[in-house]
Structures are given as C-alpha cells and as structure tokens.
Write a protein that holds these residues in place. Structure first.
Motif, PDB file in Angstrom:
ATOM      1  N   ARG A 154       0.943  -1.217   0.059  1.00 50.47           N
ATOM      2  CA  ARG A 154       0.004   0.112   0.002  1.00 50.47           C
ATOM      3  C   ARG A 154       0.928   1.246  -0.016  1.00 50.47           C
ATOM      4  O   ARG A 154       0.648   2.186  -0.716  1.00 50.47           O
ATOM      5  CB  ARG A 154      -1.007   0.099   1.248  1.00 50.47           C
ATOM      6  N   ASP A 183       0.053  -6.443  -3.704  1.00 55.33           N
ATOM      7  CA  ASP A 183      -1.303  -6.186  -3.423  1.00 55.33           C
ATOM      8  C   ASP A 183      -1.789  -5.351  -4.722  1.00 55.33           C
ATOM      9  O   ASP A 183      -1.214  -5.166  -5.667  1.00 55.33           O
ATOM     10  CB  ASP A 183      -1.564  -5.340  -2.130  1.00 55.33           C
ATOM     11  N   HIS A 242      -6.513  -9.440  -4.583  1.00 52.54           N
ATOM     12  CA  HIS A 242      -5.441  -8.502  -4.160  1.00 52.54           C
ATOM     13  C   HIS A 242      -4.224  -8.284  -5.206  1.00 52.54           C
ATOM     14  O   HIS A 242      -3.187  -8.185  -4.897  1.00 52.54           O
ATOM     15  CB  HIS A 242      -4.716  -8.727  -2.816  1.00 52.54           C
ATOM     16  N   VAL A 268     -10.849  -2.905  -1.326  1.00 52.50           N
ATOM     17  CA  VAL A 268     -10.403  -4.392  -1.480  1.00 52.50           C
ATOM     18  C   VAL A 268     -11.682  -5.323  -2.066  1.00 52.50           C
ATOM     19  O   VAL A 268     -12.663  -4.812  -2.239  1.00 52.50           O
ATOM     20  CB  VAL A 268     -10.062  -4.979   0.064  1.00 52.50           C
ATOM     21  N   GLU A 306      -9.842 -12.190   0.899  1.00 54.42           N
ATOM     22  CA  GLU A 306     -10.691 -11.279   0.489  1.00 54.42           C
ATOM     23  C   GLU A 306     -10.787 -11.676  -1.131  1.00 54.42           C
ATOM     24  O   GLU A 306     -11.044 -10.740  -1.843  1.00 54.42           O
ATOM     25  CB  GLU A 306     -10.533 -10.054   0.737  1.00 54.42           C
ATOM     26  N   TYR A 381      -4.110  -6.376  15.199  1.00 47.59           N
ATOM     27  CA  TYR A 381      -3.928  -5.677  14.089  1.00 47.59           C
ATOM     28  C   TYR A 381      -3.382  -4.045  14.462  1.00 47.59           C
ATOM     29  O   TYR A 381      -3.805  -3.360  15.068  1.00 47.59           O
ATOM     30  CB  TYR A 381      -5.214  -5.421  13.054  1.00 47.59           C
ATOM     31  N   ASP A 383      -2.432  -1.780  12.612  1.00 48.85           N
ATOM     32  CA  ASP A 383      -2.859  -0.736  11.807  1.00 48.85           C
ATOM     33  C   ASP A 383      -4.205  -0.081  12.019  1.00 48.85           C
ATOM     34  O   ASP A 383      -4.947   1.106  11.872  1.00 48.85           O
ATOM     35  CB  ASP A 383      -3.032  -0.892  10.354  1.00 48.85           C
ATOM     36  N   MET A 384      -4.893  -0.881  13.296  1.00 48.92           N
ATOM     37  CA  MET A 384      -6.119  -0.510  13.974  1.00 48.92           C
ATOM     38  C   MET A 384      -5.919   1.028  14.704  1.00 48.92           C
ATOM     39  O   MET A 384      -4.898   1.069  15.529  1.00 48.92           O
ATOM     40  CB  MET A 384      -6.708  -1.229  14.479  1.00 48.92           C
ATOM     41  N   LEU A 394      -6.578   2.679  10.638  1.00 51.99           N
ATOM     42  CA  LEU A 394      -7.971   2.317  10.194  1.00 51.99           C
ATOM     43  C   LEU A 394      -9.049   1.866  11.587  1.00 51.99           C
ATOM     44  O   LEU A 394      -8.336   1.856  12.382  1.00 51.99           O
ATOM     45  CB  LEU A 394      -8.103   1.023   9.127  1.00 51.99           C
ATOM     46  N   TRP A 396     -11.774  -0.609  10.728  1.00 47.64           N
ATOM     47  CA  TRP A 396     -12.847  -1.453  10.565  1.00 47.64           C
ATOM     48  C   TRP A 396     -12.905  -2.677  11.402  1.00 47.64           C
ATOM     49  O   TRP A 396     -14.221  -3.249  11.983  1.00 47.64           O
ATOM     50  CB  TRP A 396     -12.863  -2.012   8.942  1.00 47.64           C
TER      51      TRP A 396
HETATM   52  C1  LIG Z   1      -5.955 -10.091   5.724  1.00 48.61           C
HETATM   53  C2  LIG Z   1      -6.619  -8.972   5.534  1.00 48.61           C
HETATM   54  N1  LIG Z   1      -7.061  -8.432   4.175  1.00 48.61           N
HETATM   55  C3  LIG Z   1      -7.455  -7.095   4.435  1.00 48.61           C
HETATM   56  C4  LIG Z   1      -7.767  -7.145   6.228  1.00 48.61           C
HETATM   57  O1  LIG Z   1      -6.680  -7.997   6.409  1.00 48.61           O
HETATM   58  O2  LIG Z   1      -7.561  -5.536   6.453  1.00 48.61           O
HETATM   59  C5  LIG Z   1      -6.365  -4.968   6.070  1.00 48.61           C
HETATM   60  C6  LIG Z   1      -6.272  -3.531   6.915  1.00 48.61           C
HETATM   61  O3  LIG Z   1      -6.621  -3.502   8.224  1.00 48.61           O
HETATM   62  C7  LIG Z   1      -6.227  -4.898   4.777  1.00 48.61           C
HETATM   63  O4  LIG Z   1      -5.273  -4.013   4.399  1.00 48.61           O
HETATM   64  C8  LIG Z   1      -6.100  -6.037   4.128  1.00 48.61           C
HETATM   65  O5  LIG Z   1      -6.059  -6.068   2.833  1.00 48.61           O
END
Ligand SMILES: CC1=[NH+][C@H]2[C@@H](O1)O[C@H](CO)[C@@H](O)[C@@H]2O
Length: 494
Positions: A154, A183, A242, A268, A306, A381, A383-384, A394, A396
């Motif tokens: 990213r 990605d 991805h 995504v 995903e 995570y 990045d939360m 983020l 989510w």
């Molecule tokens: C395994 C996974 N797939 C998604 C999910 O984690 O959330 C991430 C952000 O928190 C995102 O970047 C990622 O592409």
C-alpha cells in the motif's frame, strides 16, 4: 529515579530471581567471550554496547567457564530452555548467558540489554555507570512463532526503514518477519521473468505517490539483515485476490485480455487472477520459484484473503494448482485463514485474521491437525486506530488501545483451537495510511510490546496492571532510540 530494571522487562521472563545486593558494572576492561558458534551474537551485543559505553568490549572465544566479563556459552543451559530460551546469570564479576542455540543466546542478549540503563541504546557515548542488577533468569517462549508483518504494498517503505523495524522487533524477541510484497496498489519485488511487475506494478502506491520496489539484491539484503537478528523472513504474494498491480502490468493475466488501471485507493475485494487461463499458473510458478530461491526460510505466504471477485469453485481450482507449486519449491504454505478450506494438507498454516472468537474453517483444519497463527484483527492489527482521535490507521476491526491488544489469550481465543494447535502469534501492520517510518513506529509502539509478551511469556504471568508498568519503563529506551511511540494514557510512562 530510573525504574528497577528487573521490573522493566518486556516480554516478562519465565523466572526472575534477584541477587539482592549484587550489582555487575561494565567497565572499560570488560571483555565479551563467546562459544565459537555464537561469535555473531557476541558481535551483535558489542555493537549495541560499544557506541553508548565507549568501551572496547573485545569479543573472543570463551575458554572454559570464564570468571570475568560477559560470556555467551552454548553449554550448561538447563533443559527447560529448549532451542529458543536461555539462562542469564548476573554476578558481581561476571555475566554468563547459557543456551542450547545461538538463537537462545540472542534472545538472552535482548533481556541483558533491557537490564542495562536505557541510555545503553544511544548511538553516542554516554556517562555510566553501566550497571546490571544481580539476578538469575531462566526463560523460554510459550510460542515458537512470534511474528510481525509489514505491508510494503500500500505504501512502499525503503530498505532502511525495514531494517530499522527489524531492529525494533529483535529487541522484543520477535523471530519471524512477514513481508506483504504485493497487493492491488503495488508490486514490490523484481521478478526477472515478469519485469513489468516491479517497473510498472511498483510505480505507484496508495495516494498516487512514486511507489517503489526491491531489487533482488535489496530483498536479499533484508533477508540477511533479519537473519543477523535471528529473524526469518516470510515473503507474501497475495493470490488469487489483491492482484490488481500484477494484472495492470500484464494484460494477458486478465480474463478479458485487458489490463486494468493501476489503483491508488484502498478498496479491497475487486481483483482476481484469471483461474481458467494457463498463463496464470505460469505466472504463479515463475513468481514462487524466483522468490523462494531468494528465501532461506521454510515458509511462503500465498495470501488468499478477500477473493470476493473469485467464485468459490474458482478459488478451489486456483488453490489446487497454486499450493502444490509452493511445495514444489520447498516451502511450507502460510495463508490468511480462508485458504485452508481448500486443502487437506495439514502442514499448511492458516493465519487467523477474523474478529470472531469462533471460525468453522479454522476449527475444521485444527481438527484435521493443522496449526494456526493467531492474528485476530480486533486484537493484533497494529494498523487499527488506538482511539477515535488517532490520526493514522483504520478502524474497521475496532479501536485497539494498548490494554485491548494485551487482554486476550492466543491459547484460548478461538473455540476449538487449543493452545497445542497454536503455532504462534503475529502482529500485522497494514500501511494504507502509513507513509513514513515514523508512522510505522507510532502504530507499532507500544502495542508491539503487548503482542510480543503474549507470544513469549507464560500465561501465568499475564497481568495488565503489572505489564503496563513494565511497558511504561520501556519508554525511556524508545526515547533514546528515537522511536516515535504513542504515549497511551493507559500506560504510566516514566
Ligand atoms: C488479511 C487482510 N486483508 C485485508 C484485511 O486484512 O484488513 C487490512 C487492513 O486492516 C487490509 O489492508 C487487508 O488487505
């Protein structure tokens, strides 16, 4: 008044006995002795201590059981320490680290570092005294896999930033480094047989910046640097979803024969390799072959998350073809947990990233004999956001303050997944919002300390009120190291 070092260790050791009234003080005369096979660990230790103490700290082979200086020995360790633990014996005139492997000595060196004043981490000469409290520590990990992931797709992060993060991981006994190399928004490593993956697929990033990629030499530099810190690199090429950067680079990788535009947003689930085209599997084989050849570690991560633009049947078809390719090149497969429903191979390792405490796919795999890596997004995570006012990250999976990151048990978190099925714990750091090394540090610290302790320390030591004090006592160390950490209001900083 600096905190009592024996109350500052993260992760907390299995057993710590103080030697009251005993202090070891390093001096200009201090020598480092190592078992010949552990010379690299002695050199690493000297590399930490020399700049800050200004001492020569010569490193030489240990002969017998030295009665002075710092000794790193590969004999005489108690059996309980296994292949990653150690015994640290601090007496007035000698410090003796014993382990069964150089990895064990390396983890012991991280504990020794933390027993010295925080300014030992300075890169410029500081005044002493360089004291270490008398103690006997016997220590070994609860889980043998203690990982951290960095998403360089990213936002691309240069080798220097990655090396600095690896150094920080080593201080907390992390031993696996998972690099998310591809990605939708970027492809970050040269593949000779598919040159446009890096040159075009790596030419941008989230937000439209210049992106970037690692040459093979640079990837190898990261692998070797990590190895010098006893950390094994795990490359991830995320498939079959991805994959926009790859498909933007090569029209023939798309079912409709048309290359989509490069993407710089953070959506995504919209991309999928073309499962019924043979060239897709040539692509997979070439990519896995070339990256596996640069990767001494035993693992290759195939992503698998995903794949919303891939039908279940196509996902199964893809994995039926891709998983054997990874094995063909000598690697054990890791993947985000959904992939494990496609295989009965019990050596394949699902990395759980869900937010629920139950997951049928993972539970069924564990029932077949698979091991699991725990990375629940609402706990691990990095990045939360910490809270709703955190400028980066983020949300989510929820907001994760330090206590939330600490207050869970990897050994019981998922129903039907007992501790014996847990290979280990990993803290992913996704970089949709993280542009610089300082952004990485702000999200990783202090929560990495919580995940590192969950991965290493016995559950019997688990106690937030005690952990938060030890974590706070790491603050001066991070300040000395220039780490841009978040001063959580939950932690009593010095
Ligand atoms: C395994 C996974 N797939 C998604 C999910 O984690 O959330 C991430 C952000 O928190 C995102 O970047 C990622 O592409």
């Amino acid at each position: 008044q600096a905190a009592e070092p024996l109350q500052s260790l993260v992760p907390v050791p299995v057993s710590v006995q103080a030697r009251s009234g005993v202090t070891h003080t390093l001096t200009a005369a201090t020598k480092i002795y190592t078992a010949p096979a552990a010379r690299d660990v002695g050199t690493f230790l000297a590399g930490v201590l020399r700049p800050s103490t200004g001492y020569a700290l010569p490193v030489s082979d240990a002969t017998g059981t030295p009665a002075d200086g710092i000794s790193l020995l590969l004999s005489g360790a108690p059996g309980t320490v296994g292949d990653q633990g150690y015994q640290l014996d601090v007496a007035a005139n000698s410090i003796v680290l014993r382990a069964n492997t150089s990895e064990g000595l390396f983890t012991g060196v991280q504990t020794l570092r933390q027993l010295l004043p925080a300014k030992v981490e300075s890169t410029t000469a500081q005044t002493g005294p360089w004291t270490v409290p008398g103690t006997v520590i016997v220590d070994y990990p609860r889980f043998s896999y203690r990982g951290a992931m960095l998403d360089v797709a990213r936002h691309f992060h240069p080798v220097s930033t990655v090396k600095r993060y690896i150094d920080q991981l080593a201080l907390y006994k992390i031993n696996y480094f998972h690099l998310h190399l591809s990605d939708d928004q970027g492809w970050r490593i040269v593949v000779d047989s598919w040159p446009r993956l890096a040159t075009y697929g790596g030419s941008t990033q989230v937000g439209g910046g210049p992106g970037g990629y690692y040459t093979k030499a640079q990837y190898s530099e990261i692998v070797q640097y990590a190895a010098s810190r006893k950390i094994t690199v795990i490359p991830e090429i995320d498939m079959p979803g991805h994959t926009n950067a790859a498909q933007a680079s090569y029209a023939e990788l798309n079912c409709n024969g048309q290359a989509p535009p490069l993407r710089t947003d953070i959506e995504v689930g919209y991309s999928s390799l073309c499962v019924n085209k043979e060239i897709t599997y040539q692509f997979v084989e070439d990519v896995v072959r070339e990256i596996a050849a640069l990767t001494p570690g035993p693992y290759f991560h195939i992503g698998g998350d995903e794949a919303h633009a891939t039908s279940d049947a196509d996902y199964q078809t893809f994995m039926n073809r891709a998983l054997p390719i990874v094995k063909k090149y000598g690697k054990t497969v890791l993947g985000w947990h959904e992939f494990v429903k496609t295989t009965t191979d019990t050596t394949a390792i699902p990395q759980y990233w869900g937010t629920s405490t139950s997951n049928a796919t993972v539970q069924a795999a564990v029932a077949r004999g698979n091991k699991v890596i725990m990375s629940p997004a609402n706990k691990a995570y990095l990045d939360m956001k910490y809270n709703s006012s955190t400028p980066l990250g983020l949300s989510w999976a929820g907001l994760i303050e330090v206590q939330t990151a600490y207050e869970w048990n990897p050994g019981t978190h998922l129903s039907g997944v007992p501790e014996s099925a847990v290979r280990g714990v990993e803290a992913p750091l996704w970089t949709e919002t993280l542009v610089t090394g300082r952004d990485i540090e702000f999200m990783a610290f202090p929560r990495l300390g919580a995940i590192a302790e969950l991965a290493w320390s016995p559950w019997s030591t688990h106690n937030w009120d005690q952990f938060k004090v030890r974590l706070g006592n790491q603050g001066p160390r991070w300040t000395t190291m220039g780490i841009n950490f978040y001063r959580s209001t939950q932690v009593p900083w010095d």
